[in-house]
Every structure is written in structure tokens, then in C-alpha cells.
Design a protein around this motif. Structure first.
Motif, PDB file in Angstrom:
ATOM      1  N   ALA A  73      26.815 -23.374  57.387  1.00 50.77           N
ATOM      2  CA  ALA A  73      26.257 -24.429  56.543  1.00 50.77           C
ATOM      3  C   ALA A  73      24.775 -24.662  56.804  1.00 50.77           C
ATOM      4  O   ALA A  73      24.062 -25.187  55.947  1.00 50.77           O
ATOM      5  N   ASN A  74      24.298 -24.259  57.997  1.00 53.14           N
ATOM      6  CA  ASN A  74      22.895 -24.450  58.353  1.00 53.14           C
ATOM      7  C   ASN A  74      22.056 -23.191  58.167  1.00 53.14           C
ATOM      8  O   ASN A  74      20.912 -23.144  58.623  1.00 53.14           O
ATOM      9  N   ASP A  75      22.608 -22.190  57.531  1.00 48.74           N
ATOM     10  CA  ASP A  75      21.867 -20.943  57.285  1.00 48.74           C
ATOM     11  C   ASP A  75      20.746 -21.225  56.288  1.00 48.74           C
ATOM     12  O   ASP A  75      21.004 -21.520  55.118  1.00 48.74           O
ATOM     13  N   PRO A  76      19.467 -21.120  56.699  1.00 53.00           N
ATOM     14  CA  PRO A  76      18.373 -21.486  55.803  1.00 53.00           C
ATOM     15  C   PRO A  76      18.113 -20.477  54.682  1.00 53.00           C
ATOM     16  O   PRO A  76      17.439 -20.803  53.705  1.00 53.00           O
ATOM     17  N   THR A  77      18.656 -19.271  54.819  1.00 50.91           N
ATOM     18  CA  THR A  77      18.393 -18.248  53.808  1.00 50.91           C
ATOM     19  C   THR A  77      19.629 -17.913  52.984  1.00 50.91           C
ATOM     20  O   THR A  77      19.703 -16.852  52.364  1.00 50.91           O
ATOM     21  N   ALA A  78      20.595 -18.815  52.964  1.00 52.05           N
ATOM     22  CA  ALA A  78      21.784 -18.632  52.127  1.00 52.05           C
ATOM     23  C   ALA A  78      21.729 -19.603  50.963  1.00 52.05           C
ATOM     24  O   ALA A  78      21.245 -20.729  51.100  1.00 52.05           O
ATOM     25  N   ARG A 121      28.345 -16.833  46.936  1.00 54.05           N
ATOM     26  CA  ARG A 121      27.351 -17.257  47.923  1.00 54.05           C
ATOM     27  C   ARG A 121      26.524 -16.033  48.296  1.00 54.05           C
ATOM     28  O   ARG A 121      27.087 -14.975  48.614  1.00 54.05           O
ATOM     29  N   ILE A 122      25.211 -16.151  48.251  1.00 55.38           N
ATOM     30  CA  ILE A 122      24.332 -15.055  48.667  1.00 55.38           C
ATOM     31  C   ILE A 122      23.740 -15.402  50.022  1.00 55.38           C
ATOM     32  O   ILE A 122      23.106 -16.446  50.185  1.00 55.38           O
ATOM     33  N   GLU A 123      23.952 -14.528  50.983  1.00 55.64           N
ATOM     34  CA  GLU A 123      23.338 -14.686  52.298  1.00 55.64           C
ATOM     35  C   GLU A 123      22.245 -13.636  52.422  1.00 55.64           C
ATOM     36  O   GLU A 123      22.513 -12.457  52.635  1.00 55.64           O
ATOM     37  N   TYR A 124      21.012 -14.068  52.239  1.00 52.93           N
ATOM     38  CA  TYR A 124      19.875 -13.162  52.317  1.00 52.93           C
ATOM     39  C   TYR A 124      19.539 -12.857  53.777  1.00 52.93           C
ATOM     40  O   TYR A 124      19.483 -13.757  54.613  1.00 52.93           O
ATOM     41  N   ARG A 125      19.301 -11.602  54.076  1.00 53.66           N
ATOM     42  CA  ARG A 125      18.864 -11.172  55.406  1.00 53.66           C
ATOM     43  C   ARG A 125      17.579 -10.359  55.201  1.00 53.66           C
ATOM     44  O   ARG A 125      17.630  -9.157  54.900  1.00 53.66           O
ATOM     45  N   ASP A 126      16.442 -11.028  55.314  1.00 51.75           N
ATOM     46  CA  ASP A 126      15.155 -10.365  55.065  1.00 51.75           C
ATOM     47  C   ASP A 126      14.730  -9.586  56.298  1.00 51.75           C
ATOM     48  O   ASP A 126      14.628 -10.150  57.395  1.00 51.75           O
ATOM     49  N   ILE A 127      14.481  -8.290  56.119  1.00 47.92           N
ATOM     50  CA  ILE A 127      14.191  -7.412  57.244  1.00 47.92           C
ATOM     51  C   ILE A 127      12.774  -6.852  57.150  1.00 47.92           C
ATOM     52  O   ILE A 127      12.032  -7.170  56.222  1.00 47.92           O
ATOM     53  N   MET A 128      12.411  -6.012  58.132  1.00 48.23           N
ATOM     54  CA  MET A 128      10.989  -5.690  58.326  1.00 48.23           C
ATOM     55  C   MET A 128      10.744  -4.184  58.384  1.00 48.23           C
ATOM     56  O   MET A 128      10.192  -3.674  59.351  1.00 48.23           O
ATOM     57  N   PHE A 129      11.135  -3.480  57.338  1.00 51.50           N
ATOM     58  CA  PHE A 129      10.923  -2.040  57.317  1.00 51.50           C
ATOM     59  C   PHE A 129       9.447  -1.672  57.195  1.00 51.50           C
ATOM     60  O   PHE A 129       9.039  -0.595  57.586  1.00 51.50           O
ATOM     61  N   ALA A 143      11.322 -20.519  56.837  1.00 52.62           N
ATOM     62  CA  ALA A 143      10.709 -21.846  56.874  1.00 52.62           C
ATOM     63  C   ALA A 143      10.904 -22.587  55.552  1.00 52.62           C
ATOM     64  O   ALA A 143      11.209 -23.785  55.532  1.00 52.62           O
ATOM     65  N   ALA A 144      10.754 -21.884  54.443  1.00 48.05           N
ATOM     66  CA  ALA A 144      11.005 -22.503  53.136  1.00 48.05           C
ATOM     67  C   ALA A 144      12.468 -22.900  53.013  1.00 48.05           C
ATOM     68  O   ALA A 144      12.805 -23.964  52.476  1.00 48.05           O
ATOM     69  N   GLY A 145      13.358 -22.058  53.537  1.00 43.16           N
ATOM     70  CA  GLY A 145      14.785 -22.354  53.499  1.00 43.16           C
ATOM     71  C   GLY A 145      15.148 -23.592  54.283  1.00 43.16           C
ATOM     72  O   GLY A 145      16.086 -24.316  53.923  1.00 43.16           O
ATOM     73  N   LYS A 146      14.421 -23.862  55.349  1.00 44.56           N
ATOM     74  CA  LYS A 146      14.688 -25.064  56.147  1.00 44.56           C
ATOM     75  C   LYS A 146      14.366 -26.337  55.363  1.00 44.56           C
ATOM     76  O   LYS A 146      14.839 -27.414  55.726  1.00 44.56           O
ATOM     77  N   GLN A 147      13.568 -26.200  54.303  1.00 44.81           N
ATOM     78  CA  GLN A 147      13.296 -27.322  53.410  1.00 44.81           C
ATOM     79  C   GLN A 147      14.094 -27.205  52.113  1.00 44.81           C
ATOM     80  O   GLN A 147      13.807 -27.882  51.126  1.00 44.81           O
ATOM     81  N   GLY A 148      15.089 -26.305  52.119  1.00 47.58           N
ATOM     82  CA  GLY A 148      15.960 -26.154  50.956  1.00 47.58           C
ATOM     83  C   GLY A 148      15.343 -25.403  49.803  1.00 47.58           C
ATOM     84  O   GLY A 148      15.809 -25.520  48.663  1.00 47.58           O
ATOM     85  N   LEU A 200      15.681 -15.612  64.444  1.00 46.47           N
ATOM     86  CA  LEU A 200      16.588 -15.372  63.320  1.00 46.47           C
ATOM     87  C   LEU A 200      16.154 -14.145  62.522  1.00 46.47           C
ATOM     88  O   LEU A 200      16.992 -13.316  62.148  1.00 46.47           O
ATOM     89  N   VAL A 201      14.860 -14.023  62.278  1.00 41.06           N
ATOM     90  CA  VAL A 201      14.351 -12.861  61.535  1.00 41.06           C
ATOM     91  C   VAL A 201      14.645 -11.575  62.298  1.00 41.06           C
ATOM     92  O   VAL A 201      15.084 -10.572  61.716  1.00 41.06           O
ATOM     93  N   GLN A 202      14.436 -11.600  63.608  1.00 40.82           N
ATOM     94  CA  GLN A 202      14.718 -10.412  64.419  1.00 40.82           C
ATOM     95  C   GLN A 202      16.207 -10.100  64.427  1.00 40.82           C
ATOM     96  O   GLN A 202      16.617  -8.926  64.364  1.00 40.82           O
ATOM     97  N   LYS A 203      17.034 -11.141  64.501  1.00 37.40           N
ATOM     98  CA  LYS A 203      18.488 -10.958  64.484  1.00 37.40           C
ATOM     99  C   LYS A 203      18.936 -10.267  63.196  1.00 37.40           C
ATOM    100  O   LYS A 203      19.755  -9.342  63.221  1.00 37.40           O
ATOM    101  N   ASN A 204      18.396 -10.721  62.073  1.00 41.35           N
ATOM    102  CA  ASN A 204      18.761 -10.124  60.786  1.00 41.35           C
ATOM    103  C   ASN A 204      18.334  -8.661  60.717  1.00 41.35           C
ATOM    104  O   ASN A 204      19.077  -7.800  60.219  1.00 41.35           O
TER     105      ASN A 204
END
Length: 245
Positions: A73-78, A121-129, A143-148, A200-204
Motif C-alpha cells: 500500500a506504501n509503494d510510491p511507484t504503483a 494494478r501497475i507496479e512500475y519498477r524504473d531501472i537504470m540501463f 519522489a513524485a510517487g511519494k506525493q501521489g 528502492l531504485v537500486q532494489k528495483n
């Protein structure tokens, strides 16, 4: 597909990655065993027995799903209802031209038809290729996701087929972006720079790497992979199958 915003070609996942991983691995092993080395004689393969055929059917019927959804429920990018019957995990890179293509051609209908209706439900996982710019984009997205406002950030970066390569991430550019998507600028900058966001970004990114994702976008729909910026119909069919099941 040669477009101005297209990313450099990345190694693509094998075609059989659209099937669950255990089946893909099995096919790969079988193919590898059947490729003769120089000097080997090639004998005709024996016809499969009824028992072998039945076993293959049973294996196909019990295909193992790839369980990567979090339902947090606290996933900022979902985005979408946490109890939606279908979850689509999306591995994407904000500098990826194919991701921009998918975002422009397929995503709006998916959001309107399924996310807004409480079905997906879309769970976005933005990665760094593609390096540091991809990391900065992913951190700003969290950060934007933390503000909804994750989806608003996502749509702003990919607007009109653009990518983060076209974005202005200077201090003034981020301030203007914050205004565009409707978030507090100072909070956006602070959250993007936090250790929690970086982790979180590194985890994704690490999760995608561990799964063997080598190209973006890649999707896992209720555990079943779909690779690439496929036409909208592919996603509609995959989601409808899960809803019907």
C-alpha cells in the motif's frame, strides 16, 4: 523502428521468455542438446511416447508463475487498487525509446480501461540501463510517487514520445517539472535525494537483473512475462485472460 528518440539497441530477451522461466529453460536445454557439434552424426530423434507427451501436457498445464508483485500500500511507484485482480509489474527505463512508444500507444487505454476500473494494478519498477540520467529520473519518479503523482511524472517524461534524454533536470527544470505535475518542489528534491529513495531504485534495478531482464520494457502480468513494446491488443488479451480466470 528508427526514430529520433530511439535508444541504442539492447540485447533482447529470447523469444521463449514470453513463457514462464522453467518452460523456457527446458526448451533451451532441449535445443542445446539437439545441436550437433562438427563431426557428429545426426540421428533421427525417436518419436515421443504417449507417457512423454502426457507429461509435457501436464507440465504446460502447471506452468510456474514469476512472483514479483508486492501489493504494498506504501509503494510510491504503483498505481491502481491494491486488491485489483490483475497486477502488471513493469520494468522500464526513462531513457528508453521503446518505453516511450509503449507509454504513448498502449498505456493510456490500459489505464482508462483497466486501472481506473479497479481491474488492474501497475507496479512500475524504473531501472537504470542507460546510466546516471536514468537513475536521476527513477529517483525523481519515486519522489513524485511519494506525493501521489507517480503517473503524472511518468506521463510528463514520456509526453509526445520524448524520454528523459529530452528532459531538463537542472535546478530550474526540476522546479518547472514539479509545477507541471502538481507537487511541492522542495519536497520533491528532498525525497529524490534521500537514501530510502536510492535504495528502492537500486532494489528495483537489481530485481530486474536477477530475473534476467536485458531489455526494456518488460512486463510480468499476474506472473506471466511479456517482452517489448507489444501492440495494445497483446496486453488487452493477456489482462482479459487473467480476469476471466
Amino acid at each position: 523502428m528508427s526514430e529520433a528518440t530511439q535508444t541504442p539497441a539492447k540485447p533482447k530477451l529470447p523469444w521463449f521468455w514470453i513463457m514462464p522461466i522453467p518452460v523456457a529453460l527446458l526448451i533451451g536445454i532441449i535445443i542445446g542438446m539437439q545441436i550437433p557439434t562438427p563431426g557428429d552424426s545426426v540421428a533421427a530423434a525417436p518419436a515421443p511416447t504417449e507417457q512423454a507427451a502426457e507429461g509435457a501436457q501436464n507440465a504446460d498445464a502447471t506452468q510456474q508463475k514469476i512472483n514479483v508483485e508486492r501489493r504494498d500500500a506504501n509503494d510510491p511507484t504503483a498505481v491502481g487498487a491494491i486488491d485489483a485482480p490483475v497486477t502488471m509489474v513493469t520494468y522500464s527505463d526513462f531513457q528508453c525509446g521503446y518505453c516511450a512508444k509503449w507509454a504513448a500507444e498502449s498505456l493510456p487505454t490500459i489505464v482508462q480501461q483497466y486501472v481506473d476500473a479497479g481491474k488492474l494494478r501497475i507496479e512500475y519498477r524504473d531501472i537504470m540501463f542507460f546510466g546516471e540520467n536514468s537513475r536521476q529520473s527513477a529517483e525523481l519518479a519515486v519522489a513524485a510517487g511519494k506525493q501521489g503523482k507517480y503517473q503524472e511524472f511518468h506521463d510528463a517524461i514520456f509526453a509526445d514520445g520524448a524520454t528523459a534524454k529530452n528532459a531538463d533536470f537542472s535546478a530550474e527544470g526540476i522546479k518547472e517539472l514539479a509545477k507541471t505535475i502538481g507537487v511541492d518542489h522542495k519536497q520533491l528534491v528532498a525525497d529524490a535525494a534521500s537514501e530510502e529513495t536510492s535504495a528502492l531504485v537500486q532494489k528495483n534495478h537489481d530485481e530486474a537483473k536477477d530475473l534476467g531482464v536485458t531489455g526494456t520494457p518488460t512486463f510480468i502480468i499476474n506472473g506471466s512475462p511479456v517482452v517489448g513494446a507489444q501492440p495494445l491488443e497483446v496486453f488487452v488479451q493477456a489482462i482479459d485472460v487473467e480476469l476471466a480466470g
